[in-house]
Motif scaffolding. Structure first.
Motif, PDB file in Angstrom:
ATOM      1  N   SER A  84       0.706  -1.208  -0.131  1.00 49.14           N
ATOM      2  CA  SER A  84       0.000   0.060   0.016  1.00 49.14           C
ATOM      3  C   SER A  84       0.814   1.375  -0.085  1.00 49.14           C
ATOM      4  O   SER A  84       0.608   2.256  -0.807  1.00 49.14           O
ATOM      5  N   GLN A  88       1.042   4.231  -2.763  1.00 52.70           N
ATOM      6  CA  GLN A  88       0.742   5.587  -2.397  1.00 52.70           C
ATOM      7  C   GLN A  88       1.787   6.557  -3.107  1.00 52.70           C
ATOM      8  O   GLN A  88       1.657   7.409  -3.702  1.00 52.70           O
ATOM      9  N   LEU A  91       1.355   6.702  -6.760  1.00 52.94           N
ATOM     10  CA  LEU A  91       0.241   7.585  -6.896  1.00 52.94           C
ATOM     11  C   LEU A  91       0.662   9.350  -6.883  1.00 52.94           C
ATOM     12  O   LEU A  91       0.371  10.071  -7.792  1.00 52.94           O
TER      13      LEU A  91
ATOM     14  N   LEU B  95      -0.789  11.477   5.538  1.00 55.63           N
ATOM     15  CA  LEU B  95      -0.343  10.861   4.444  1.00 55.63           C
ATOM     16  C   LEU B  95       1.321  10.388   4.584  1.00 55.63           C
ATOM     17  O   LEU B  95       2.020   9.781   3.889  1.00 55.63           O
ATOM     18  N   GLN B  96       1.891  11.324   5.528  1.00 50.91           N
ATOM     19  CA  GLN B  96       3.370  11.375   5.731  1.00 50.91           C
ATOM     20  C   GLN B  96       3.812  11.933   4.318  1.00 50.91           C
ATOM     21  O   GLN B  96       4.892  11.111   3.911  1.00 50.91           O
ATOM     22  N   GLN B  97       3.348  12.607   3.606  1.00 49.35           N
ATOM     23  CA  GLN B  97       3.981  13.266   2.420  1.00 49.35           C
ATOM     24  C   GLN B  97       4.184  14.877   2.715  1.00 49.35           C
ATOM     25  O   GLN B  97       3.382  15.643   3.379  1.00 49.35           O
ATOM     26  N   THR B 101       3.723  18.714  -2.177  1.00 48.77           N
ATOM     27  CA  THR B 101       3.331  17.502  -2.942  1.00 48.77           C
ATOM     28  C   THR B 101       1.782  17.413  -2.850  1.00 48.77           C
ATOM     29  O   THR B 101       0.891  17.176  -3.703  1.00 48.77           O
ATOM     30  N   LEU B 105      -1.602  17.689  -6.205  1.00 48.06           N
ATOM     31  CA  LEU B 105      -2.580  16.688  -6.518  1.00 48.06           C
ATOM     32  C   LEU B 105      -4.035  17.000  -6.865  1.00 48.06           C
ATOM     33  O   LEU B 105      -4.597  17.823  -6.298  1.00 48.06           O
ATOM     34  N   VAL B 109      -6.920  11.779  -7.237  1.00 51.02           N
ATOM     35  CA  VAL B 109      -5.664  11.079  -6.632  1.00 51.02           C
ATOM     36  C   VAL B 109      -5.791  11.231  -5.193  1.00 51.02           C
ATOM     37  O   VAL B 109      -5.386  10.169  -4.394  1.00 51.02           O
ATOM     38  N   GLN B 112      -7.871   8.551  -3.827  1.00 48.05           N
ATOM     39  CA  GLN B 112      -7.238   7.208  -3.851  1.00 48.05           C
ATOM     40  C   GLN B 112      -6.273   7.115  -2.810  1.00 48.05           C
ATOM     41  O   GLN B 112      -6.212   5.847  -2.378  1.00 48.05           O
ATOM     42  N   LEU B 113      -5.398   8.115  -2.630  1.00 47.69           N
ATOM     43  CA  LEU B 113      -4.301   8.015  -1.605  1.00 47.69           C
ATOM     44  C   LEU B 113      -4.997   7.719  -0.378  1.00 47.69           C
ATOM     45  O   LEU B 113      -4.445   6.942   0.450  1.00 47.69           O
ATOM     46  N   LEU B 116      -6.099   4.366   0.197  1.00 46.62           N
ATOM     47  CA  LEU B 116      -5.092   3.473   0.509  1.00 46.62           C
ATOM     48  C   LEU B 116      -4.479   3.503   1.595  1.00 46.62           C
ATOM     49  O   LEU B 116      -4.110   2.305   2.272  1.00 46.62           O
ATOM     50  N   ARG B 117      -4.133   4.742   2.299  1.00 43.13           N
ATOM     51  CA  ARG B 117      -3.624   4.912   3.411  1.00 43.13           C
ATOM     52  C   ARG B 117      -4.675   4.109   4.726  1.00 43.13           C
ATOM     53  O   ARG B 117      -4.062   3.614   5.664  1.00 43.13           O
ATOM     54  N   GLU B 119      -6.544   1.823   4.335  1.00 46.28           N
ATOM     55  CA  GLU B 119      -6.458   0.303   4.239  1.00 46.28           C
ATOM     56  C   GLU B 119      -5.002  -0.180   4.789  1.00 46.28           C
ATOM     57  O   GLU B 119      -4.941  -1.229   5.428  1.00 46.28           O
ATOM     58  N   GLU B 120      -3.962   0.507   4.721  1.00 51.38           N
ATOM     59  CA  GLU B 120      -2.669   0.219   5.251  1.00 51.38           C
ATOM     60  C   GLU B 120      -2.736   0.521   6.693  1.00 51.38           C
ATOM     61  O   GLU B 120      -2.169  -0.549   7.547  1.00 51.38           O
ATOM     62  N   ALA B 354      12.580   3.669   0.718  1.00 51.73           N
ATOM     63  CA  ALA B 354      12.266   4.913  -0.051  1.00 51.73           C
ATOM     64  C   ALA B 354      13.027   6.083   0.662  1.00 51.73           C
ATOM     65  O   ALA B 354      12.943   6.073   1.790  1.00 51.73           O
TER      66      ALA B 354
END
Lengths: 415, 415
Positions: A84, A88, A91, B95-97, B101, B105, B109, B112-113, B116-117, B119-120, B354
């Motif tokens: 996941s 992310q 994405l 989202l830890q972004q 950024t 977006l 998007v 969706q992000l 996903l997060r 779900e994680e 990452a």
């Protein structure tokens, strides 16, 4: 002065070649488990399509997926699903989820030394081994020797799959020795009578793959990772192998390559290398559907009662030919639509097959299994003979070079 | 230009015309000047490169060093539908972004992000969720994690709860380096003493280049040798459990260290003035007594420097330990247990961490700490060598040598 135009021509030719090669280059990076498969694919594909050059690198599924995110590879080969967190990051980078193609099937085998007397294991027992709860082979009916665990580095997709589906996300025992590559694990196990390792089925040389069963219930049978057992998901650790591609990468040669890989010829290569072909060419980018399938593999439907198999055996081969897309089928003209379009159709059909095909329990060594094993053996023998042929060729070439050298020396001395 | 009038009187007046001489001088000065400037620029550049590397490493690990990195997961989730309307800062933290950024977006998007997060995070219900595993307390002290029966030093950076205890890695690094030095130092020093003092000229001519040839063996070859051959041989001799362990790795590492220590120590011994040896022999010392009691003490600073350099190499070597140490991060002092060293950890994990993640920063942190260790050791060794040298010189000045050859000693014995 005559030399100048020739030189210019030569330079132009070299540059032209480099440019044309550059335009048709596909890079393929990722899973160490899939490296031999990827190499064989690229070899065969380049033989058929001389204009295309495919560059294959290993490094682990995690490394491949990271490279896909960073844009340094066209295809990321992965032996596990994208996490996941990785999706992310992707994405954020590309504004879309990556496309995912199933390209082959693999049974993740649990290997022990050839002299190990243990007959079979349940998935739970394998987990206990790698969690450090079982530390002596005596506890599993083997000799009174301690267990030595061999595993993979954390950038490996095999590591990720094993951690998710066998250990249920618990930590590996710190005693686990992590090695670089499935080959290294197999080599270590083949030399260590106390050792246990895990890896793709295509690597099983000089070690014993143990039959696995889901649990201790009487209707679950321990089976080897043969083609039938993996395709029917009767082998507990059956897993698909994936290609991940960026949705923004719409080069026609890439689409053509992936179509070839999932098609008839590509799938024949899969069998040659020792992995198992897809039951129908599958390409799906719907991650949720994939996830469900993964869960099915781990939690596993209980094999049906013993009366079912006859009907099942008859029903099984039927859907296959319909599912496999015709390799000669007309190619969609717009390259951009190809990767996006292909997934839609087979994804549904796979879901359909799943329901149609009941799971047939089999005794540990049925005729089917033996047939599969002989087929694998034949494939291996084929590979060996082709290696021998190549060696002959090399020897011949070497002899030619040597004779030329002798001739040159003679000419020199004559002068 | 200014040199020409000064030197003119030294030259016989009619050897060649004045203007030609001036020309020559000018050219000489200019070329020298240019060469000097280029060298200055190059050396400044290399110093700059070193500084830049330090800055780069420090920059990457600074957040961990100062405790700004956090792996804490809060229990709350965000509804994907409303995500686009929420402040960017809040979403970015979730989202830890980075915030810019997130701002760039599209709402789709972003939706969706967030999904996903969610779900994680849904997968992890863990009592350790609220811990910041990159805090110094958890990186240096044992902790009883969920699923473990006792407090332990655990390095499991790819686990659901990332565990970054550095102690096993440091212990492993020190253990392997210690074993390598215990094997390499006596061998290399004895070889150096023999080759430089006792061996005949012919033997020296053969042995010296042969031992130095060992330095040319790539470490990956040594590692492979240890993995395939040494591990098996040692296991059949010592009958220990883990096939790959710190002893095998240390032994292979010793082969990488021996040529280094040998070369530096041999140079130091050869640099001791010949007069020392002649004097000792004239007084009736045997060759061995002369080497051991005169030459070695005289060359001690150089020999010490050789050992320190060997330590630096042993602690920084990657490929040998990656192959041969087994890479399991356990706390044990036994030389026959597997170890995981800092260098092998960085080598195998950096590729799939990452960039910017906590794992990535911690890897840079241990790299920086490794540098600090070698730097401290080199500094201490330098100080020790300085004191040793002044003491020996003082000793030599007071006693016999000053009478025989007062000047020959000053500094020749240094490396």
């Amino acid at each position: 002065m005559k030399a100048l135009p020739t030189f210019c021509l030569l330079v132009a030719a070299v540059f032209g070649f480099a440019l044309s090669a550059g335009a048709q280059q596909i890079t393929l990076k990722g899973s160490d488990t899939m490296v031999i498969l990827n190499q064989k694919w690229s070899e065969e594909y380049m033989k058929k399509n001389p204009g295309v050059s495919i560059q294959v690198t290993g490094g682990g599924s995690g490394t491949g997926l990271a490279a896909l995110k960073n844009g340094t590879t066209d295809v990321a080969a992965s032996s596990r699903q994208m996490k996941s967190k990785e999706t992310q990051d992707f994405l954020v980078q590309f504004g879309g989820k990556p496309l995912c193609y199933e390209v082959a099937l693999d049974g993740l085998a649990v290997y022990v030394h050839a002299s190990n007397p243990v007959k079979e294991l349940t998935v739970e027992q394998v987990a206990q081994l790698y969690l450090g709860k079982i530390t002596n082979w005596k506890q599993l009916g083997g000799d009174d020797v301690p267990v030595v665990l061999y595993g993979r580095e954390s950038n490996s997709g095999t590591y990720g799959y094993f951690k998710e589906f066998v250990l249920k996300e618990s930590d590996f025992s710190p005693q686990t020795q992590t090695l670089a590559g499935t080959g290294a694990v197999i080599d270590a196990v083949s030399k260590d009578n106390k050792g246990v390792g895990y890896g793709g089925i295509a690597y099983s040389h000089h070690v014993k793959a143990l039959p696995l069963r889901f649990d201790n219930s009487p209707n679950s049978v321990a089976v080897l990772p043969t083609m039938e057992n993996v395709e029917s998901r009767k082998y507990p650790l059956s897993r698909p192998l994936y290609f991940y591609v960026s949705p923004k990468n719409t080069r026609p040669e890439l689409a053509a390559f992936i179509r070839w890989v999932t098609g008839k010829e590509g799938q024949k290569v899969v069998t040659d290398v020792g992995y198992y072909p897809l039951p129908g060419a599958v390409a799906a980018n719907d991650k949720d559907k994939e996830k469900d399938k993964g869960k099915e593999a781990s939690q596993a439907p209980k094999p049906a009662p013993v009366s079912a198999p006859v009907a099942a055996a008859e029903a099984k081969p039927a859907p296959k030919p319909e599912l496999r897309p015709e390799p000669t089928a007309p190619v969609a003209p717009a390259p951009a639509t190809v990767p996006a379009e292909t997934p839609a159709i087979p994804a549904q059909s796979v879901a359909a097959t799943k329901e149609e095909r009941p799971v047939a329990p089999q005794p540990a060594a049925s005729p089917d299994e033996i047939a599969a094993l002989t087929r694998r053996e034949a494939a291996l023998r084929n590979r060996e003979s082709s290696v021998a042929e190549r060696e002959d060729e090399v020897a011949k070439r070497e002899a030619a070079v040597a004779s030329r050298e002798i001739a040159m020396r003679r000419a020199y001395r004559g002068r | 230009m200014s040199a020409s009038p000064k030197r003119q009187p030294e030259i016989p007046p009619n050897s060649f015309p004045d203007d030609l001489y001036a020309d020559l001088c000018k050219r000489e000065v200019i070329t020298d000047d240019i060469a000097g400037r280029i060298m200055l620029a190059l050396s400044t550049l290399s110093i700059l490169a070193v500084v830049l590397i330090f800055v780069f490493v420090a920059k990457e690990c600074l957040p961990v060093l100062t405790g700004q990195t956090s792996t804490v997961r809060s229990g709350k989730t965000i509804d994907p539908e409303t995500a686009a309307k929420m402040p960017a800062e809040e979403i970015a933290a979730y989202l830890q972004q980075p915030v810019p950024t997130i701002r760039s977006l599209t709402p789709d998007v972003l939706k969706q992000l967030v999904a996903l997060r969610n779900e994680e995070l849904a997968g992890s219900k863990n009592s350790d969720d609220a811990l910041n595993t990159t805090s110094w307390a958890l990186m240096l002290m044992p902790h009883q994690w969920q699923g473990y029966s006792e407090p332990a030093y655990i390095w499991q950076p790819t686990s659901k709860i990332e565990k970054y205890n550095l102690v096993p890695l440091f212990l492993g690094t020190c253990k392997v380096a210690f074993i390598a030095l215990v094997i390499a130092v006596p061998l290399a020093l004895l070889a150096a003493i023999y080759v430089s003092q006792i061996a005949s000229v012919r033997v020296r001519e053969i042995m010296k280049p042969l031992i130095e040839l060992l330095a040319g063996v790539p470490s990956v070859v040594l590692g492979f040798l240890a993995l395939i051959a040494l591990a098996t041989i040692f296991q059949s001799i010592f009958h220990y459990e883990a096939r790959l362990n710190s002893f095998v790795a240390g032994f292979a590492l010793a082969f990488a260290v021996i040529p280094l220590i040998f070369t530096v120590a041999e140079d130091a011994l050869s640099a001791v003035p010949r007069a020392h040896k002649d004097a000792a022999l004239a007084l009736g010392a045997t060759e061995w007594e002369c080497a051991w009691r005169v030459m070695v003490p005289a060359a001690l600073p150089g020999i010490f420097a050789a050992v320190v350099l060997g330590f630096g190499r042993a602690i920084g070597e990657t490929m040998v330990v990656l192959f041969a140490s087994g890479n399991s991060s356990i706390m044990s002092l036994s030389p026959f247990d597997s170890v995981r060293t800092i260098t092998a950890t960085i080598g195998s994990e950096l590729a799939d961490a990452a960039s910017g993640s906590a794992h990535y920063q911690v890897l840079f942190l241990i790299g920086g700490l490794l540098f600090l260790i070698t730097f401290t050791f080199n500094l201490l060794a330098d100080l020790a060598i300085g004191r040793l040298r002044s003491r020996i010189e003082a000793l030599a000045g007071r006693e016999t040598y000053s009478i025989i050859q007062p000047k020959a000693y000053s500094g020749d014995a240094a490396i």
